[in-house]
Each structure stands twice: as structure tokens, then as C-alpha cells.
Scaffold this motif. Structure first.
Motif, PDB file in Angstrom:
ATOM      1  N   ALA A   1      -6.247-120.178 -27.733  1.00  0.00           N
ATOM      2  CA  ALA A   1      -6.003-118.962 -27.034  1.00  0.00           C
ATOM      3  C   ALA A   1      -5.244-119.226 -25.797  1.00  0.00           C
ATOM      4  O   ALA A   1      -4.163-118.168 -25.571  1.00  0.00           O
ATOM      5  CB  ALA A   1      -7.410-118.294 -26.401  1.00  0.00           C
ATOM      6  N   SER A   2      -5.340-120.158 -25.032  1.00  0.00           N
ATOM      7  CA  SER A   2      -4.645-120.516 -23.893  1.00  0.00           C
ATOM      8  C   SER A   2      -3.115-120.714 -24.187  1.00  0.00           C
ATOM      9  O   SER A   2      -2.273-120.096 -23.698  1.00  0.00           O
ATOM     10  CB  SER A   2      -5.146-121.570 -23.179  1.00  0.00           C
ATOM     11  OG  SER A   2      -4.177-122.154 -22.240  1.00  0.00           O
ATOM     12  N   GLU A   3      -2.754-121.579 -25.221  1.00  0.00           N
ATOM     13  CA  GLU A   3      -1.487-121.609 -25.817  1.00  0.00           C
ATOM     14  C   GLU A   3      -0.708-120.183 -26.259  1.00  0.00           C
ATOM     15  O   GLU A   3       0.401-120.221 -25.780  1.00  0.00           O
ATOM     16  CB  GLU A   3      -1.296-122.579 -26.957  1.00  0.00           C
ATOM     17  CG  GLU A   3      -1.769-124.241 -26.419  1.00  0.00           C
ATOM     18  CD  GLU A   3      -1.864-125.254 -27.617  1.00  0.00           C
ATOM     19  OE1 GLU A   3      -1.848-124.634 -28.749  1.00  0.00           O
ATOM     20  OE2 GLU A   3      -1.819-126.357 -27.345  1.00  0.00           O
TER      21      GLU A   3
ATOM     22  N   PHE B   1     -22.285-129.831 -28.430  1.00  0.00           N
ATOM     23  CA  PHE B   1     -22.207-128.622 -27.676  1.00  0.00           C
ATOM     24  C   PHE B   1     -20.897-127.972 -27.732  1.00  0.00           C
ATOM     25  O   PHE B   1     -19.948-128.489 -28.057  1.00  0.00           O
ATOM     26  CB  PHE B   1     -22.395-129.216 -26.016  1.00  0.00           C
ATOM     27  CG  PHE B   1     -23.777-129.870 -25.771  1.00  0.00           C
ATOM     28  CD1 PHE B   1     -24.990-129.101 -25.772  1.00  0.00           C
ATOM     29  CD2 PHE B   1     -24.025-131.260 -25.847  1.00  0.00           C
ATOM     30  CE1 PHE B   1     -26.173-129.689 -25.294  1.00  0.00           C
ATOM     31  CE2 PHE B   1     -25.290-131.925 -25.696  1.00  0.00           C
ATOM     32  CZ  PHE B   1     -26.201-131.010 -25.310  1.00  0.00           C
ATOM     33  N   PRO B   2     -20.854-126.776 -27.303  1.00  0.00           N
ATOM     34  CA  PRO B   2     -19.771-125.859 -27.564  1.00  0.00           C
ATOM     35  C   PRO B   2     -18.471-126.405 -26.630  1.00  0.00           C
ATOM     36  O   PRO B   2     -18.699-127.402 -25.515  1.00  0.00           O
ATOM     37  CB  PRO B   2     -20.049-124.768 -27.088  1.00  0.00           C
ATOM     38  CG  PRO B   2     -21.739-124.476 -27.126  1.00  0.00           C
ATOM     39  CD  PRO B   2     -21.985-125.928 -26.864  1.00  0.00           C
ATOM     40  N   ALA B   3     -17.413-126.464 -27.082  1.00  0.00           N
ATOM     41  CA  ALA B   3     -15.895-126.982 -26.306  1.00  0.00           C
ATOM     42  C   ALA B   3     -16.095-126.125 -25.168  1.00  0.00           C
ATOM     43  O   ALA B   3     -15.620-126.837 -24.076  1.00  0.00           O
ATOM     44  CB  ALA B   3     -14.994-126.882 -27.056  1.00  0.00           C
ATOM     45  N   ALA B   4     -16.408-125.104 -24.924  1.00  0.00           N
ATOM     46  CA  ALA B   4     -16.246-124.361 -23.574  1.00  0.00           C
ATOM     47  C   ALA B   4     -17.334-124.717 -22.638  1.00  0.00           C
ATOM     48  O   ALA B   4     -18.365-125.293 -22.901  1.00  0.00           O
ATOM     49  CB  ALA B   4     -16.448-122.570 -24.011  1.00  0.00           C
TER      50      ALA B   4
ATOM     51  N   ARG C   1     -12.405-121.457 -29.891  1.00  0.00           N
ATOM     52  CA  ARG C   1     -11.022-122.079 -29.743  1.00  0.00           C
ATOM     53  C   ARG C   1     -10.000-121.856 -28.779  1.00  0.00           C
ATOM     54  O   ARG C   1      -9.008-121.197 -28.768  1.00  0.00           O
ATOM     55  CB  ARG C   1     -10.434-121.555 -31.263  1.00  0.00           C
ATOM     56  CG  ARG C   1     -10.930-121.896 -32.453  1.00  0.00           C
ATOM     57  CD  ARG C   1     -10.640-120.800 -33.829  1.00  0.00           C
ATOM     58  NE  ARG C   1      -9.397-121.129 -34.180  1.00  0.00           N
ATOM     59  CZ  ARG C   1      -8.887-120.436 -35.328  1.00  0.00           C
ATOM     60  NH1 ARG C   1      -9.675-119.644 -35.956  1.00  0.00           N
ATOM     61  NH2 ARG C   1      -7.655-120.674 -35.743  1.00  0.00           N
ATOM     62  N   LEU C   2     -10.463-122.224 -27.631  1.00  0.00           N
ATOM     63  CA  LEU C   2      -9.896-122.054 -26.441  1.00  0.00           C
ATOM     64  C   LEU C   2      -8.660-122.569 -26.130  1.00  0.00           C
ATOM     65  O   LEU C   2      -7.590-121.934 -25.483  1.00  0.00           O
ATOM     66  CB  LEU C   2     -10.699-122.310 -25.150  1.00  0.00           C
ATOM     67  CG  LEU C   2     -12.291-121.826 -25.133  1.00  0.00           C
ATOM     68  CD1 LEU C   2     -13.200-122.596 -24.258  1.00  0.00           C
ATOM     69  CD2 LEU C   2     -12.186-120.344 -24.554  1.00  0.00           C
TER      70      LEU C   2
ATOM     71  N   ARG D   1     -12.787-123.755 -20.508  1.00  0.00           N
ATOM     72  CA  ARG D   1     -12.116-124.953 -21.487  1.00  0.00           C
ATOM     73  C   ARG D   1     -12.912-126.301 -20.876  1.00  0.00           C
ATOM     74  O   ARG D   1     -12.739-126.597 -19.488  1.00  0.00           O
ATOM     75  CB  ARG D   1     -10.670-125.362 -21.339  1.00  0.00           C
ATOM     76  CG  ARG D   1     -10.024-124.331 -22.449  1.00  0.00           C
ATOM     77  CD  ARG D   1      -8.498-124.433 -22.492  1.00  0.00           C
ATOM     78  NE  ARG D   1      -8.226-125.970 -22.887  1.00  0.00           N
ATOM     79  CZ  ARG D   1      -6.955-126.372 -22.866  1.00  0.00           C
ATOM     80  NH1 ARG D   1      -5.866-125.446 -22.359  1.00  0.00           N
ATOM     81  NH2 ARG D   1      -6.744-127.620 -22.882  1.00  0.00           N
ATOM     82  N   ALA D   2     -13.630-127.008 -21.616  1.00  0.00           N
ATOM     83  CA  ALA D   2     -14.216-128.391 -21.109  1.00  0.00           C
ATOM     84  C   ALA D   2     -13.123-129.567 -20.998  1.00  0.00           C
ATOM     85  O   ALA D   2     -13.130-130.307 -20.447  1.00  0.00           O
ATOM     86  CB  ALA D   2     -15.223-128.828 -22.147  1.00  0.00           C
TER      87      ALA D   2
END
Length: 976
Positions: free
Chosen positions: A515-517, A729-732, A511-512, A546-547
Motif C-alpha cells: 500500500a505504501s509503495e 501477530f499482524p504485521a501492522a 499488506r502495508l 507498519r511494524a
């Protein structure tokens, strides 16, 4: 411990169990015959039993009262009589929530007599990890071990004892009441008992065994545990006559069997009551047996207890609340009785066969049987039971037994807003967390939250609760930490700590964006400059993963401006500089720029095992060296980081990542056999954590890459299918990029259209973000290969762009690899020239596998142009390089090309070592001093190139890092 009938993990099914104790005798004899020849700790060689094959497990499953405890006592006696080392423990109804209660009973007596210095010597690096869990040392500062690391430490201790003090018999009674931490450890260890000179014996009630003990049910092994049947009428008759008198008649004995249903415990107690009451054991007295039997259990036992007087009842209640191994003084304090009253009441309880006989007045109080303890405990009125647990909590603290001893009683009390209770629950949680028992810590903190804590403490308790569930329940952790942030928090440091931890768990849960927000929002609100800088640094890091980051180039510019003005004076600044080095790597800035920032980040040190920081930035900094053709330097950093993880007891996801990435470094160096060993170790660790975790995802991806390099396409495909490695695939933006690895596998399987589609998607994801380094993610190289058959012009443009990006970055391995792909998709007339340039570049790199590929490709191209002599030179060299790498598929390809050229392969030499020959070292030192190597050594330029190529591969560096690499070998490059 292997019976003559053959090895078994678990004994035969219940219906084959003898009822006369012969199983115990046979088993103890087996274990006594399994001593290794070098075991000498606990007996002389002359006293030791002979060595035989291996150990095993005995599991007994039966309802209460059927004789499990008696049987295990007989096993202990027989094992001790035959010279075995016996470890014994018993689960307790009241101690189930005391973490490592059983493990301490088993192992503490073997270690407690040693001084602290002796313990450090005996336990080595495990001392700090398992010492707190076993009560051998107080919990200290620093990050706690993860549960898997702690289990590994306990495994080591038990294995060590099994080898050094063999034969070893480990006995656990009432396993259904064992604490989850100990039971889970023993169950996981159990399969190893077969490989050691030890017998593991457990007994449990089958309807009460928790999930942690499933190993002992035989479901995994397919072997059922032994059951215990009720005694027969003849056995009951013999028991009664042994205790009452041989004159007991048959009718009386049959009635005893009837009223007890053959239950051994009830039969023994009934016989004792018959003797105490002076009942004549004849048919005429048989009618009184039912009344006597009713008094043995349930309400009958309670009534009998009440007749002993209020003080005696209070003592019995206090003992039931305290559990096992009860101090008379402590029981008296809980019951409100003085020493004389305790002695008098204990005597009455022994006469009534409620408490077991003791050797002296200060001996611990014990119930005759767990059934009696349970009955007494359940007979306590609910309100009184709660009050007694509250009293017990105060008493154990007053006795100096600590917060953890008090906390298990506080769990049974009603919430009252008591700050004293909250304080001890939090202290117990800290002790358990640092001892490696996060589940126990979470139980105590959840109870503290219900107390409830004061408004000032609520956020701190929520924070601690979130931290305790970080490893096992990330979603729960997020909820607790979000709730903590909603509380009024007076302490800025606490708020910042909550923010850092919440951003970590959000990022690790893929849940990048959240985390960033969170970090961006909190950075704008904080008034502390250093805290703001740290939040910015962590935001930079998660955004880089993040992708879908919308403003990647802008973030890169901000990061560059910030990092360039920092000096690295503290850890936060060094993290920012380390992120700058990684950003330069992703964007294919000149590798020298990336390395310079990485060295700056390392000047003050980057800890890998700082729980509050995470290990991402140290890892990325180390990988900066890898992609810049300094894998030797990267491996040094990973070795140091791995050692930190192991010292800290982090043997779960952290160690899995470390082994996986060490394997990836070996892969990049062309040491494919070693790479496979490392990455399989990482995968094994990841699989202990659970499926589809980030650690497993990484390990599977690198395993596939290594297997493809080794030419084992079918095995790589099987592993991908077994682990569901593919969409989604993972979002990262993962390392190595997962979608690229998957596409590489598709390409190897001949599914070029699917591979091309996936690789094009990777490009659409990375290019807008400015991530253009083919050394990091070679998606263009694979895409060009996929496009070659259907759109050759497009394939050539793709490969040319990859070459341009590689030249911009400047790492020789990246340039050489890109040139080889360009040659493969170019016109035949250009093949040889491009491949010769590829070999020239790769000779200047440490990438042995990529060099071998280009050498074989060049040899094949020369063969096709009928330049057989030149082809042979490159094919022979490529064949040897491929063999050294362990690239079996490439070896076969090189052999086929030699055969097509009409040449016979030379006998392959053994793989080389990392030690430089005298001539290689001389060439390296001359190169560092900018001398003419050819002139000084009297060889031609080609020979110099081969000498230096071997140097770069062995030292794990390119030309720019050669001086430092030579210094690391103990001899400065500038030394004449």
C-alpha cells in the motif's frame, strides 16, 4: 405456537409426518394462539386470539410435486381464518439472481401503501438503509450499507411486524429458488422466531437448497425438517374419484397410483386429463393411463404444447423466460404478440393446464406448477432462449422497470460488445451495491466485463467490480484494481480513485508495504497538487501502522513540516493534521502539542463514514484525546462516529471497531463493567464477519485487557485460546498493541520468561521507530514487572525509562501508572514515596482504575511499615474506588490488606454517577478560574485533591481540559 408436547425449533422427522394435512391445521392453530396482549394493529382486541408462549419454525423438505405448495396454501388459509397476519413469498427459478426478490414479496405489501412521510416515521433510521432493498425508495447518493447492516434492518422490520401485528405467519415456498440475499437473511433470522409470536414456514426441494438455507435443514439445531411422502393407493383412489367420479373402479385407481408413483401433482393432472378425454375410469381404460401420464411432463408436455400452435408456444416461452407474476402486456412484447393474440393464446394455455386460471384479462400470468414452468423453459432451443432473454431485457427497460430488471436477463445473453448492455449492467450493479447486495452487483459487473466494455470504459468497470467485492473478497478486489491500473486511463480522477481504493484494500489485508509503495509511486507521477497531498497523507497513515517501516523518524519529520504549514481548509489537509496529532502521541511529544493538532484537525469536521477515505484518521484523532487524559472528549467523538456508522448501515467491521474502542475508552476511564459490555458487543459483531479478521483481533485483545483488569484471568486465557490470540501477530502496529496484551496475559498466568521475551521484542520493534509513549503502549511497565524477579536492577532501569518517557508526554495517568511500577521494582525504602507521588498524579487524571491500583498499593506499603492509620485511609479509599470500577480482583486484594492490618472493611457504597455534586462543581469552577480552592471552601489540601480527583474521573478529563468539559455539561467553567 408451542404444541402441547413441548417446544420444538423444527418439527418431527419425516417418518412421523401425517399424510392428511393435520400438521398444517395443528400448526396454524398454534400460531393463532400466540398473540401478545398489546397487539392491536390488524384486529380488535375482541377478535384477537389469546396470548400464549412463543413461536417457531416449520420446514418441509420434499421432491417436486409432493404437495408442498398445496400444504403451504392450506397453512396460509388456516392462519388467515384465525386472525393471523400472513406474509407470503415464493422463490422463482428465473428470479434467483434478483437480489431481495423474496424479501420484497414478504415485506413490501405491508409497507407499500404508506406515503413517503409515513414510511420515514415508521422505519426511522432504517428508512435509508432498507428502503432501496425493499423497493420502497430509489437508491440515493452516499456510501451503501454493508450486508450485515441491511440484514439488521430487515430483522428490525420483521420483528416489528411480529410484535405489532401478531400473531404473524411468514410463509416461503420454493425456498431452494429464493435469491441468496433473502434466503441468507431469513435463515439467520430463523432462530429468533422462537422468541417472537410468529411462525416461519418454509418448503424446499432438499437436493436443490443452496448453502444460504442450511439453517432450515436442521443441521444446526439437530432437528430434521418434515418430509412429505407420496400418496397411498387409497389416497390416490379418493383423489381420482373426487375428480373423475365415484364410479372409478379399484383397478383403474390402482393404475393411476402406479403410473404417478403417488405423486400428488401428477395424480391431479392425470385425473384432469382423464376427465378432459372422456376416458371411462374402469379396468378397460386403465391401459391408456400411461400415455396420458407421459404427456404430463418432459417431452410429452412439450409435444402437447406444440400442438397449440406457434403463437401459443411463443407466449409460453416468453412466460417461462419472464418467471413469475408475469404482466400479459410484457409477455406479449417479448413474444411479439398483440393484446388480442395474448388473450387468445393465454386462454389456450389455461385450457391445457399450462397456465393457471386468472380472475381477469389483466391479471398476471402464472404457470399451474413450477414443474411445468421449468419444463417449458428447458424446452426452448438454446439460441432462441438467449434471444428471448435479450428481447426481455429491451422490453423491461421500455416498460420502465429499470436496469436491474433488465440485468438478470442480460446475464443469460451472449457477449456481443454491446455498450447498451454494459450501461444497464453497470447501472444495475450500482443499484444493487447501494441497496446492500454487493454479490449481485459483482455478478452484473463480471458480465459487463465479458461483453466487453469499450477500451475507455474497461478501467471503470474493473474499478467498480473491485469496489463491489471489497467487503467479501479482498484478494479478488486487489486483482481487479491492479488490472484497472494497467488499463489506459484518460480520466485522472478515475486513476486516483483506483489508487486510493487499492491502497485501502492492501492495507486492510495486512499488506502495508505494498500500500505504501503504491501511494509513493503514484504521488511521484501525478501532476495534481491536491491529489498528491492526499496520496502523501494516506502513505503517512499506512506507514504509521507498519511494524517494519525503515524510516519512521524521517517520515515523522516530513509529516511535521507538512502539517505545520497546512491550515485545514479541506478534508485532505485535516487528515494530514490529524495524522500529525497521532504521530505526536506515538512519539510522546508533550500531550498539549498532540491535543492542539487534534483540535485543528476537527475544526472543519472529519467524517467517519466517508467510504472513499476510511475511518482510520478520525479514529486516531479521537484516540489522541484518550491518551492525553481527555477520555470524555474521545468518547464524544466515538459516539458521534458510531452514530454515523449506524445511520449509514455499516454494522459489520466498522461498528465492531467502534464498539470495541468505546469499550477501550471505558476501560481507560476505569469503568470496567461498561467496558466489558461494549467490547463484548464489538466481539459479537466481529464474529459475524469471520475468524481472525482485524475487527475480531482488536475485540479479543481489548476483551482480554478488560477481563484481566477485572481479575478474571482464567476467562481471559480461555478467550485467547478460543480465538487463537497469539503468534503470528499482524504485521501492522495494532491498537492496542496485540503482542503487549498477549504478554500481559502471560504475565498474569505466571509465565514471566515468555512474557519478558515478547515484551522485549515489542521494544525492539517500537524504539527504533521513535514510538516511545507508555500511555499508548505500556510494554515497559509490563517488562519491568516480568524482569523484577530475576534481574531487579534491569527492571528498575526499565521502569525509570518508562517514567521519563511518561513525564516527557505529560499525561498524569501515564506518569502515575509508571511511578507505581517503578515503586514495585524499587527497594522497599522507596516504595511509599514513589507510590505517594503516583497517587498524587493519578488524582489529577480521569484514570479511576489506575488510581485504585495505586491507592491499594500505597495502603499495602504503609501497612508493611506499620503506619496503620495512614494505610487504612488509602486502603478504604482504594477499596471503594476498585468497587466503583468493577475491578473484582482488586477489591479482594484491598479486603485482604485491610484484614492483614486488623481492620474491618466498611460497607461498600453504591457506585457513583457522573453528576458532579455541588461541592465538586464549585471546586472545579474555582480551579478553572485559578482561585484558591482550599481557601474558598475552607478545607485542607488533601480534601481539595479528593474533590478534584472525583471531578476529573466523572468528567473524563485532566486539568487542561477541565474548562471545556465543564462547558459541555452546560455551565461554563468561568461562570461565577
Amino acid at each position: 405456537m408451542e404444541p402441547a408436547t413441548g417446544p420444538r425449533l423444527l418439527p418431527a422427522p419425516a417418518d412421523h409426518t401425517p399424510a392428511d394435512g393435520t400438521v398444517a391445521d395443528h400448526t396454524a392453530a398454534d400460531v393463532a394462539d400466540s398473540t401478545p396482549a398489546d397487539a392491536s394493529d390488524s384486529a380488535s382486541d375482541a377478535d384477537r386470539p389469546r396470548a400464549t408462549r412463543r413461536g417457531g419454525i416449520l420446514a418441509y423438505a420434499a421432491p417436486a410435486g409432493l404437495g408442498k405448495t398445496t400444504l403451504l396454501a392450506e397453512i396460509r388459509r388456516l392462519a388467515g381464518a384465525r386472525g393471523c397476519t400472513v406474509l407470503s413469498a415464493r422463490g422463482g427459478d428465473q428470479e434467483q439472481r434478483v437480489a431481495f426478490h423474496v424479501a420484497r414479496q414478504l415485506l413490501q405489501p405491508q409497507l407499500a401503501h404508506a406515503s413517503d412521510t409515513e414510511l420515514r416515521e415508521r422505519l426511522g433510521s432504517w428508512y435509508d438503509i432498507i428502503g432501496p432493498a425493499l423497493g420502497l425508495r430509489a437508491t440515493g447518493a452516499g456510501s451503501p450499507p454493508d450486508p450485515q447492516g441491511l440484514r439488521d434492518g430487515l430483522d428490525w422490520v420483521l420483528t416489528h411486524l411480529a410484535v405489532r401485528r401478531a400473531p404473524l405467519v411468514v410463509v416461503l415456498d420454493d425456498a431452494h429458488w429464493a435469491d441468496p440475499e433473502s434466503l441468507g437473511w431469513l435463515a439467520a433470522f430463523a432462530p429468533r422466531a422462537e422468541e417472537l409470536p410468529m411462525l416461519l414456514v418454509v418448503a424446499y426441494r432438499p437436493d436443490e437448497l443452496p448453502d444460504e438455507g442450511a439453517e432450515f435443514t436442521g443441521h444446526r439445531s439437530g432437528q430434521r425438517p418434515l418430509g412429505l411422502a407420496p400418496l397411498t393407493t387409497d389416497a390416490i383412489a379418493q383423489l381420482v374419484r373426487d375428480r373423475v367420479g365415484a364410479h372409478a373402479d379399484d383397478a383403474f385407481c390402482r393404475e393411476c397410483w402406479t403410473v404417478t408413483s403417488g405423486n400428488p401433482f401428477e395424480a391431479v393432472e392425470l385425473a384432469a386429463k382423464v376427465r378432459d378425454h372422456g376416458l371411462e375410469p374402469t379396468a378397460g381404460g386403465a391401459h391408456e393411463l400411461r400415455d396420458l401420464a407421459a404427456a404430463l411432463k418432459g417431452s410429452g408436455l412439450v409435444t402437447r404444447l406444440e400442438r397449440l400452435g406457434p403463437a401459443t408456444v411463443r407466449l409460453a416461452w416468453a412466460c417461462a423466460v419472464l418467471g413469475t407474476e408475469i404482466s400479459p402486456q410484457l409477455a406479449g412484447a417479448v413474444a411479439g404478440l398483440g393484446d388480442e393474440a395474448v388473450a387468445d393464446c393465454a386462454g389456450r394455455l389455461r385450457e391445457a393446464r399450462v397456465l393457471a386460471e386468472a380472475d381477469g384479462p389483466d391479471e398476471p400470468l402464472q404457470f399451474v406448477h413450477p414443474l411445468i414452468a421449468t419444463t417449458v423453459y428447458r424446452s426452448i432451443p438454446a439460441a432462441t432462449r438467449v434471444a428471448l432473454h435479450g428481447q426481455a431485457a429491451w422490453c423491461v427497460v421500455d416498460a420502465g422497470l429499470g436496469s436491474t430488471a433488465a440485468a438478470r436477463h442480460l446475464l443469460e445473453t451472449h457477449p456481443e460488445g454491446d455498450s447498451w448492455a454494459v450501461g444497464h449492467l453497470r447501472a444495475a450493479a450500482r443499484e444493487n451495491l447501494r441497496a446492500g447486495a454487493p454479490d449481485a452487483a459483482r455478478r452484473f459487473l463480471a458480465r459487463a466485463l465479458r461483453e466487453p466494455p469499450t477500451a475507455d470504459d474497461r478501467a471503470a468497470v474493473l474499478f467498480e467490480l473491485g469496489c463491489s467485492s471489497l467487503l467479501t473478497e479482498p484478494a479478488t478486489t486487489v486483482n481487479h484494481l491492479r488490472a484497472a491500473l494497467e488499463e489506459p486511463i484518460a480520466d485522472p480522477a478515475l486513476r486516483h480513485g483506483i489508487v486510493y481504493r487499492l491502497s485501502q484494500v492492501l492495507a486492510h489485508s495486512d499488506r502495508l508495504v505494498e500500500a505504501s509503495e503504491l501511494l509513493g509511486r503514484e504521488a511521484r507521477q501525478t501532476t495534481d497538487a491536491r491529489s498528491r497531498l492526499r496520496m502523501q497523507a494516506e502513505k503517512f497513515m499506512w506507514d504509521a501502522f507498519r511494524a517494519d517501516e525503515p524510516e519512521s523518524p524521517a517520515r515523522s519529520r516530513r509529516l511535521t513540516a507538512l502539517a505545520d504549514r497546512l491550515t485545514g481548509r479541506d478534508l485532505t489537509e485535516r487528515y494530514v493534521i490529524g495524522l500529525r496529532a497521532w504521530d505526536a502521541t506515538l512519539r510522546a511529544e508533550p500531550s498539549a502539542v498532540a491535543v492542539r493538532h487534534a483540535e485543528r484537525a476537527l475544526e472543519g469536521g472529519l467524517s467517519w463514514a466517508d467510504e472513499s477515505r476510511g475511518f482510520e484518521v478520525p479514529v486516531l484523532t479521537a484516540l489522541t484525546f484518550l491518551y492525553a487524559d481527555r477520555p470524555g472528549r474521545a468518547e464524544e467523538l466515538f459516539a458521534a462516529g458510531t452514530a454515523e456508522f449506524e445511520r449509514q448501515g455499516w454494522r459489520g467491521a466498522h461498528l465492531s471497531f467502534a464498539y470495541t474502542l468505546l469499550g477501550y475508552i471505558r476501560y481507560r476511564r476505569g469503568r470496567l463493567v461498561e467496558a466489558e459490555d461494549f467490547v463484548r458487543a464489538g466481539l459479537r459483531l466481529a464474529e459475524r464477519i469471520g475468524p481472525r479478521t482485524p475487527a475480531q483481533w482488536y475485540a479479543v485483545g481489548v476483551t482480554i485487557e478488560v477481563l484481566l483488569a477485572r481479575g478474571r484471568v482464567e476467562e481471559a486465557d480461555r478467550i485467547a485460546r478460543e480465538h487463537d490470540f497469539g503468534e503470528p501477530f499482524p504485521a501492522a502496529v495494532t491498537f492496542p498493541d496485540s503482542q503487549t496484551v498477549h504478554a500481559e496475559l502471560l504475565l498474569a498466568r505466571g509465565r514471566t520468561d515468555e512474557a519478558a521475551a515478547e515484551l522485549a521484542a515489542v521494544g525492539r520493534r517500537l524504539d527504533p521507530r521513535g514510538m516511545r509513549n507508555p500511555a499508548w503502549c505500556p510494554w515497559q511497565l509490563h517488562l519491568a514487572a516480568a524482569e523484577a524477579a530475576t534481574t531487579p536492577a534491569r527492571a528498575r532501569r526499565t521502569a525509570q525509562d518508562a517514567v521519563a518517557r511518561a513525564r516527557q508526554y505529560g499525561a498524569p495517568s501515564a506518569i502515575g501508572s509508571a511511578l507505581r511500577v517503578l515503586a514495585e521494582v524499587s527497594a522497599p525504602a522507596e516504595h511509599v514515596k514513589l507510590l505517594e507521588e503516583s497517587v498524587d498524579w493519578l488524582d489529577q487524571s480521569p484514570a479511576a482504575y489506575e488510581l485504585a491500583r495505586s491507592l491499594v498499593a500505597l495502603g499495602a506499603a504503609l501497612r508493611r511499615t506499620e503506619r496503620a492509620g495512614e494505610a487504612a485511609e488509602h486502603l478504604y479509599r482504594g477499596l471503594e474506588a476498585a468497587q466503583d470500577c468493577g475491578a473484582d480482583g482488586l477489591v479482594d486484594e484491598a479486603r485482604a490488606e485491610l484484614a492483614a492490618a486488623g481492620l474491618r472493611p466498611r460497607a461498600l457504597h453504591p457506585a457513583g454517577t457522573d453528576t458532579l455534586t455541588a461541592r465538586e462543581r464549585q471546586a472545579a469552577e474555582l480551579t478553572v478560574r485559578d482561585r484558591d480552592v482550599a481557601l474558598h471552601l475552607g478545607v485542607d489540601a488533601a480534601a481539595v485533591s479528593r474533590l478534584l480527583s472525583a471531578v476529573y474521573r466523572k468528567l473524563g478529563t485532566d486539568r487542561t481540559g477541565l474548562d471545556q468539559a465543564l462547558r459541555n455539561t452546560g455551565r461554563p467553567g468561568g461562570q461565577p
